[in-house]
Design a protein around this motif. Structure first.
Motif, PDB file in Angstrom:
ATOM      1  N   SER A  33     -80.787  59.991 -46.826  1.00  0.00           N
ATOM      2  CA  SER A  33     -81.734  60.825 -46.096  1.00  0.00           C
ATOM      3  C   SER A  33     -81.595  62.275 -46.524  1.00  0.00           C
ATOM      4  CB  SER A  33     -81.497  60.706 -44.590  1.00  0.00           C
ATOM      5  OG  SER A  33     -82.296  61.618 -43.870  1.00  0.00           O
ATOM      6  N   SER A  34     -82.711  63.008 -46.490  1.00  0.00           N
ATOM      7  CA  SER A  34     -82.669  64.442 -46.789  1.00  0.00           C
ATOM      8  C   SER A  34     -82.147  65.246 -45.606  1.00  0.00           C
ATOM      9  CB  SER A  34     -84.074  64.936 -47.161  1.00  0.00           C
ATOM     10  OG  SER A  34     -84.989  64.680 -46.095  1.00  0.00           O
ATOM     11  N   SER A  35     -82.076  64.617 -44.416  1.00  0.00           N
ATOM     12  CA  SER A  35     -81.559  65.290 -43.221  1.00  0.00           C
ATOM     13  C   SER A  35     -80.042  65.181 -43.178  1.00  0.00           C
ATOM     14  CB  SER A  35     -82.164  64.675 -41.956  1.00  0.00           C
ATOM     15  OG  SER A  35     -83.571  64.761 -41.969  1.00  0.00           O
ATOM     16  N   GLU A  36     -79.407  66.144 -42.527  1.00  0.00           N
ATOM     17  CA  GLU A  36     -77.945  66.202 -42.509  1.00  0.00           C
ATOM     18  C   GLU A  36     -77.359  65.451 -41.322  1.00  0.00           C
ATOM     19  OE1 GLU A  36     -77.633  70.418 -42.384  1.00  0.00           O
ATOM     20  OE2 GLU A  36     -77.351  70.602 -44.565  1.00  0.00           O
ATOM     21  N   SER A  37     -76.232  64.819 -41.541  1.00  0.00           N
ATOM     22  CA  SER A  37     -75.462  64.234 -40.452  1.00  0.00           C
ATOM     23  C   SER A  37     -74.569  65.326 -39.859  1.00  0.00           C
ATOM     24  CB  SER A  37     -74.592  63.078 -40.963  1.00  0.00           C
ATOM     25  OG  SER A  37     -75.398  62.031 -41.470  1.00  0.00           O
ATOM     26  N   LEU A  38     -74.453  65.339 -38.518  1.00  0.00           N
ATOM     27  CA  LEU A  38     -73.785  66.451 -37.855  1.00  0.00           C
ATOM     28  C   LEU A  38     -72.775  65.988 -36.817  1.00  0.00           C
ATOM     29  CD1 LEU A  38     -76.933  68.679 -37.138  1.00  0.00           C
ATOM     30  CD2 LEU A  38     -75.335  68.912 -39.058  1.00  0.00           C
ATOM     31  N   PHE A  39     -71.715  66.794 -36.665  1.00  0.00           N
ATOM     32  CA  PHE A  39     -70.755  66.671 -35.570  1.00  0.00           C
ATOM     33  C   PHE A  39     -70.794  68.002 -34.830  1.00  0.00           C
ATOM     34  CE2 PHE A  39     -66.410  67.352 -33.897  1.00  0.00           C
ATOM     35  CZ  PHE A  39     -66.344  66.266 -33.035  1.00  0.00           C
ATOM     36  N   ILE A  40     -71.091  67.966 -33.534  1.00  0.00           N
ATOM     37  CA  ILE A  40     -71.350  69.182 -32.771  1.00  0.00           C
ATOM     38  C   ILE A  40     -70.457  69.221 -31.533  1.00  0.00           C
ATOM     39  CG2 ILE A  40     -73.114  70.527 -31.549  1.00  0.00           C
ATOM     40  CD1 ILE A  40     -75.208  68.989 -33.251  1.00  0.00           C
ATOM     41  N   VAL A  41     -69.820  70.339 -31.279  1.00  0.00           N
ATOM     42  CA  VAL A  41     -69.007  70.537 -30.084  1.00  0.00           C
ATOM     43  C   VAL A  41     -69.562  71.738 -29.324  1.00  0.00           C
ATOM     44  CG1 VAL A  41     -66.705  71.056 -29.167  1.00  0.00           C
ATOM     45  CG2 VAL A  41     -66.942  69.607 -31.194  1.00  0.00           C
ATOM     46  N   GLY A  42     -69.657  71.623 -27.996  1.00  0.00           N
ATOM     47  CA  GLY A  42     -70.110  72.751 -27.190  1.00  0.00           C
ATOM     48  C   GLY A  42     -70.462  72.336 -25.779  1.00  0.00           C
ATOM     49  N   GLU A  43     -70.994  73.300 -25.007  1.00  0.00           N
ATOM     50  CA  GLU A  43     -71.536  72.979 -23.696  1.00  0.00           C
ATOM     51  C   GLU A  43     -72.790  72.121 -23.889  1.00  0.00           C
ATOM     52  OE1 GLU A  43     -70.123  73.726 -20.908  1.00  0.00           O
ATOM     53  OE2 GLU A  43     -68.617  75.204 -21.561  1.00  0.00           O
ATOM     54  N   MET A  44     -73.238  71.450 -22.836  1.00  0.00           N
ATOM     55  CA  MET A  44     -74.357  70.526 -22.961  1.00  0.00           C
ATOM     56  C   MET A  44     -75.577  71.209 -23.560  1.00  0.00           C
ATOM     57  SD  MET A  44     -75.023  67.368 -22.519  1.00  0.00           S
ATOM     58  CE  MET A  44     -76.262  66.133 -22.199  1.00  0.00           C
ATOM     59  N   GLU A  45     -75.881  72.408 -23.104  1.00  0.00           N
ATOM     60  CA  GLU A  45     -77.056  73.110 -23.607  1.00  0.00           C
ATOM     61  C   GLU A  45     -76.932  73.388 -25.105  1.00  0.00           C
ATOM     62  OE1 GLU A  45     -75.226  74.024 -21.068  1.00  0.00           O
ATOM     63  OE2 GLU A  45     -76.552  73.563 -19.364  1.00  0.00           O
ATOM     64  N   GLU A  46     -75.719  73.755 -25.545  1.00  0.00           N
ATOM     65  CA  GLU A  46     -75.499  74.039 -26.964  1.00  0.00           C
ATOM     66  C   GLU A  46     -75.592  72.775 -27.803  1.00  0.00           C
ATOM     67  OE1 GLU A  46     -72.351  77.703 -26.862  1.00  0.00           O
ATOM     68  OE2 GLU A  46     -71.667  75.770 -26.110  1.00  0.00           O
ATOM     69  N   VAL A  47     -75.018  71.696 -27.301  1.00  0.00           N
ATOM     70  CA  VAL A  47     -75.040  70.437 -28.038  1.00  0.00           C
ATOM     71  C   VAL A  47     -76.471  69.929 -28.182  1.00  0.00           C
ATOM     72  CG1 VAL A  47     -74.297  68.035 -27.978  1.00  0.00           C
ATOM     73  CG2 VAL A  47     -72.676  69.830 -27.403  1.00  0.00           C
ATOM     74  N   LEU A  48     -77.276  70.103 -27.131  1.00  0.00           N
ATOM     75  CA  LEU A  48     -78.673  69.683 -27.200  1.00  0.00           C
ATOM     76  C   LEU A  48     -79.479  70.589 -28.127  1.00  0.00           C
ATOM     77  CD1 LEU A  48     -79.468  68.747 -23.485  1.00  0.00           C
ATOM     78  CD2 LEU A  48     -78.840  67.245 -25.383  1.00  0.00           C
ATOM     79  N   GLU A  49     -79.237  71.898 -28.047  1.00  0.00           N
ATOM     80  CA  GLU A  49     -79.977  72.837 -28.881  1.00  0.00           C
ATOM     81  C   GLU A  49     -79.641  72.640 -30.351  1.00  0.00           C
ATOM     82  OE1 GLU A  49     -82.295  75.851 -30.450  1.00  0.00           O
ATOM     83  OE2 GLU A  49     -82.398  74.841 -28.502  1.00  0.00           O
ATOM     84  N   GLU A  50     -78.351  72.535 -30.670  1.00  0.00           N
ATOM     85  CA  GLU A  50     -77.947  72.383 -32.065  1.00  0.00           C
ATOM     86  C   GLU A  50     -78.352  71.020 -32.627  1.00  0.00           C
ATOM     87  OE1 GLU A  50     -76.972  74.697 -33.846  1.00  0.00           O
ATOM     88  OE2 GLU A  50     -76.248  76.230 -32.474  1.00  0.00           O
ATOM     89  N   GLY A  51     -78.490  70.034 -31.754  1.00  0.00           N
ATOM     90  CA  GLY A  51     -78.862  68.695 -32.207  1.00  0.00           C
ATOM     91  C   GLY A  51     -80.337  68.391 -32.037  1.00  0.00           C
ATOM     92  N   ARG A  52     -81.153  69.432 -31.848  1.00  0.00           N
ATOM     93  CA  ARG A  52     -82.579  69.210 -31.543  1.00  0.00           C
ATOM     94  C   ARG A  52     -83.299  68.473 -32.674  1.00  0.00           C
ATOM     95  NH1 ARG A  52     -81.517  74.250 -32.953  1.00  0.00           N
ATOM     96  NH2 ARG A  52     -82.790  75.351 -34.519  1.00  0.00           N
ATOM     97  N   ASN A  53     -82.870  68.700 -33.928  1.00  0.00           N
ATOM     98  CA  ASN A  53     -83.517  68.006 -35.043  1.00  0.00           C
ATOM     99  C   ASN A  53     -83.101  66.550 -35.154  1.00  0.00           C
ATOM    100  OD1 ASN A  53     -84.895  70.327 -35.850  1.00  0.00           O
ATOM    101  ND2 ASN A  53     -83.202  71.006 -37.157  1.00  0.00           N
ATOM    102  N   CYS A  54     -82.105  66.161 -34.352  1.00  0.00           N
ATOM    103  CA  CYS A  54     -81.632  64.775 -34.362  1.00  0.00           C
ATOM    104  C   CYS A  54     -82.352  63.918 -33.331  1.00  0.00           C
ATOM    105  CB  CYS A  54     -80.129  64.728 -34.087  1.00  0.00           C
ATOM    106  SG  CYS A  54     -79.119  65.531 -35.346  1.00  0.00           S
ATOM    107  N   THR A  55     -83.260  64.499 -32.564  1.00  0.00           N
ATOM    108  CA  THR A  55     -83.938  63.747 -31.508  1.00  0.00           C
ATOM    109  C   THR A  55     -85.448  63.790 -31.707  1.00  0.00           C
ATOM    110  OG1 THR A  55     -84.284  65.566 -29.957  1.00  0.00           O
ATOM    111  CG2 THR A  55     -82.122  64.511 -29.944  1.00  0.00           C
ATOM    112  N   GLN A  56     -86.116  62.855 -31.054  1.00  0.00           N
ATOM    113  CA  GLN A  56     -87.570  62.829 -31.096  1.00  0.00           C
ATOM    114  C   GLN A  56     -88.171  63.791 -30.081  1.00  0.00           C
ATOM    115  OE1 GLN A  56     -88.820  58.819 -30.370  1.00  0.00           O
ATOM    116  NE2 GLN A  56     -88.055  58.032 -32.319  1.00  0.00           N
ATOM    117  N   GLY A  57     -87.324  64.433 -29.294  1.00  0.00           N
ATOM    118  CA  GLY A  57     -87.806  65.225 -28.175  1.00  0.00           C
ATOM    119  C   GLY A  57     -87.897  64.332 -26.946  1.00  0.00           C
ATOM    120  N   GLY A  58     -88.044  64.942 -25.793  1.00  0.00           N
ATOM    121  CA  GLY A  58     -88.099  64.152 -24.581  1.00  0.00           C
ATOM    122  C   GLY A  58     -86.710  63.848 -24.065  1.00  0.00           C
TER     123      GLY A  58
END
Length: 448
Positions: free
Chosen positions: A165-190
Motif C-alpha cells: 500500500s502507498s499508505s503508511e502503517s502507524l503506531f500512535i501513543v497519546g490521549e484519546m483525542e490525539e490518537v484519533l486525530e493522528e490516526g484520522r487517515n486510518c479510518t473511514q470517518g464516523g
C-alpha cells in the motif's frame, strides 16, 4: 516501579511509522539503552514481553541497564522460544516517548522463530501485563504497565496497511483525542465501536473481545458467537479446532474444492478460486461494526508455480486460516489478515478496545514469483478428511501444525487410501499412533 521518573521523562504523544519490508510482520524503530542503540522490533499485541537479540542490544554496554533478581528467562511462543537475561533499561520511541525501566530480555538463544537480524531484531510486546513471562508476579515491567504508571489515560493505536500500500502503517501513543486525530487517515470517518476486553482463563491477559462470525450464506455459520483475540504478531487467522472443519468447508464452495490441495506444505488454492466471504461483527452500546474478509484477504501469499506434468504456470495462494487451540474460551486469533481492515485503539485503564474500519484497500497483500514443482494432488473428496486430520492430530501439537496435516492427506490420496483414512479420522479420539500407521511421515514434536 518508577512512576515519578517515568512521568517526568515521558512526553504525551508520538506517531511512529512501521516498516513491513519482510512482508511477514510490522516493525517499530526504537532506541534502547544509554547511549541509545537503534533496533527494529516486531509489534506484537498477542504477547507482553519485549526482547532483542544480544547482537543488536548488549546490556553490558548500556549505562542505564540494571539486572533483575531472577534475570535468566525462557519465553515460549506458538512457533518457538527464546532465552536470555532480563534487564531493566531505557527504551524510546522517537524523541518523546521513553520508558526508563522497561523489562527487556537480551536474547542469547532462539529456536523455531524467524531468523533475527535481517528484517527485525526482536519483539515489542503490547498485550496486557499479566501475559508477561518475565519478572516475578506483581513486578511486571512491560510497555503496558509502564504506560499506566506514566499516565493511565494514555492509549495506543495500531494502523496496519497492506504491504504494498502507498499508505503508511502507524503506531500512535497519546490521549484519546490525539490518537484519533493522528490516526484520522486510518479510518473511514464516523464512529468506531468500543467494546470491553474479556477475561481469558480467569485473568485479563489479551486484547480479547466478543464477536459474531458469519461465513457467506452458509446456514450453520450465521452470526456464531465467539471470542476473538486481536494479535498483530500473527499473520493469518487462527480458528478454534472445534470449528476448523466447518469453517474451512464453508469458506470454500464445492466448485472451488477441486482447485485446492497441498502446496508447499500448506492448504492452498488457485488464486482465482471462489471463496465465501468471512465476516466478524462487533457490537457496541449503540453501534454495530462488521469487518468483511473476501477473496483477496483469504487467499494470500501468491506464488507462481510450474506444474511439471503439463508445463503450465499457475498462481497458487495459501488459505489464510490455521487451526489453533488455546484452551479456555477457545478464541479465534485475528491476525494481520483481519487487522489490516481496522484501526484499533487500545485503552489499558478502562480495559477497552475501540475498532474503526479502515478505508477500503483491496490490493493484493503480498506476492512473489517462484517457479516450483507442484506434484501434489487436487483436493476433491479428501477435503473434509484433511480438515479432520488437523483436528485429530492437534493434541500432538503444542504449536501450529504447519505442514504436516495436509501433507498426510495427499500422500494417502496418492496411495488410494482415501476411504480408510476418512474412516480413521472420523473415529472418536483417534490416537496419534493410529495416525502414524496411516501416514508414516507423521510425528509429534520431540518424538523419534
Amino acid at each position: 516501579s518508577s512512576s515519578s521518573s517515568s512521568s517526568s521523562s515521558t512526553s504525551l504523544s508520538i506517531v511512529a511509522k512501521l516498516s513491513s519490508e519482510s512482508q511477514v510482520f510490522y516493525t517499530l524503530p526504537v532506541e534502547v539503552g544509554t547511549p541509545p542503540v537503534p533496533v527494529q522490533l516486531a509489534v506484537d499485541t498477542g504477547s507482553a514481553d519485549t526482547w532483542a537479540s544480544n547482537m543488536a542490544y548488549s546490556p553490558e554496554r548500556s549505562k542505564t541497564s540494571r539486572k533483575t533478581k531472577d534475570d535468566k528467562f525462557t519465553v515460549t511462543y506458538g512457533m518457538g522460544s527464546i532465552s536470555g537475561h532480563e534487564v531493566l533499561d531505557r527504551l524510546c520511541i522517537g524523541d518523546d516517548v521513553c520508558t526508563p525501566d522497561l523489562g527487556i530480555l537480551s536474547v542469547t538463544e532462539s529456536s523455531g522463530i524467524p531468523p533475527l537480524g535481517t528484517f527485525y531484531d526482536g519483539l515489542f510486546g503490547l498485550a496486557l501485563p499479566p501475559t508477561s513471562e518475565l519478572g516475578p508476579t506483581g513486578e511486571k515491567h512491560t510497555f503496558g504497565s509502564e504506560l499506566l504508571h506514566t499516565r493511565d489515560s494514555l492509549k495506543f493505536g495500531l494502523c496496519l496497511r497492506n504491504f504494498n500500500s502507498s499508505s503508511e502503517s502507524l503506531f500512535i501513543v497519546g490521549e484519546m483525542e490525539e490518537v484519533l486525530e493522528e490516526g484520522r487517515n486510518c479510518t473511514q470517518g464516523g464512529p468506531g465501536v468500543t467494546i470491553p476486553v474479556q477475561a481469558f482463563a480467569g485473568a485479563y491477559k489479551y486484547w480479547m473481545v466478543l464477536t459474531d462470525v458469519t461465513v457467506g450464506q452458509v446456514e450453520a455459520l450465521q452470526k456464531v458467537p465467539a471470542y476473538a483475540l486481536l494479535d498483530s504478531g500473527t499473520t493469518f487467522l487462527g480458528v478454534p479446532i472445534t470449528l476448523i472443519v466447518q469453517l474451512v468447508v464453508g469458506i470454500l464452495p464445492e466448485s472451488s474444492r477441486p482447485l485446492c490441495g497441498s502446496f508447499m506444505g500448506a492448504l492452498a488454492c488457485r488464486c482465482d478460486a471462489n471463496v465465501n466471504e468471512l465476516s466478524f461483527s462487533f457490537k457496541g452500546s449503540d453501534t454495530l461494526l462488521e469487518v468483511r474478509l473476501m477473496q483477496e484477504d483469504l487467499l494470500t501469499n501468491r506464488v507462481r508455480a510450474k506444474q511439471m506434468n503439463t508445463g503450465e504456470y499457475l498462481d497458487i495462494c495459501r488459505l489464510a486460516v490455521q487451526p489453533v487451540s488455546l484452551g479456555g474460551s477457545q478464541p479465534f486469533i485475528l491476525g494481520d489478515t483481519f487487522l489490516r481492515h481496522t484501526y484499533l485503539v487500545h485503552d489499558l485503564k478502562n480495559m477497552e478496545v475501540t475498532i474503526f474500519p479502515q478505508p477500503e484497500d483491496r490490493s493484493s497483500v503480498s506476492s512473489f514469483n517462484a517457479f516450483l514443482q507442484n506434484d501434489d494432488q487436487p483436493l476433491n473428496e479428501l477435503f473434509l478428511a484433511a480438515s479432520l486430520f488437523a483436528v485429530r492430530a492437534w493434541p500432538c501439537w503444542p504449536a501450529w501444525p504447519q505442514a504436516l496435516w495436509p501433507h498426510c492427506a495427499w500422500k494417502l490420496l496418492k496411495q488410494g487410501k482415501s476411504s480408510s483414512m476418512a474412516a480413521a479420522l472420523r473415529a472418536r479420539g483417534a490416537p496419534a499412533r493410529t495416525l502414524r500407521a496411516k501416514c508414516p511421515t507423521f510425528r509429534c514434536p520431540n518424538e523419534p
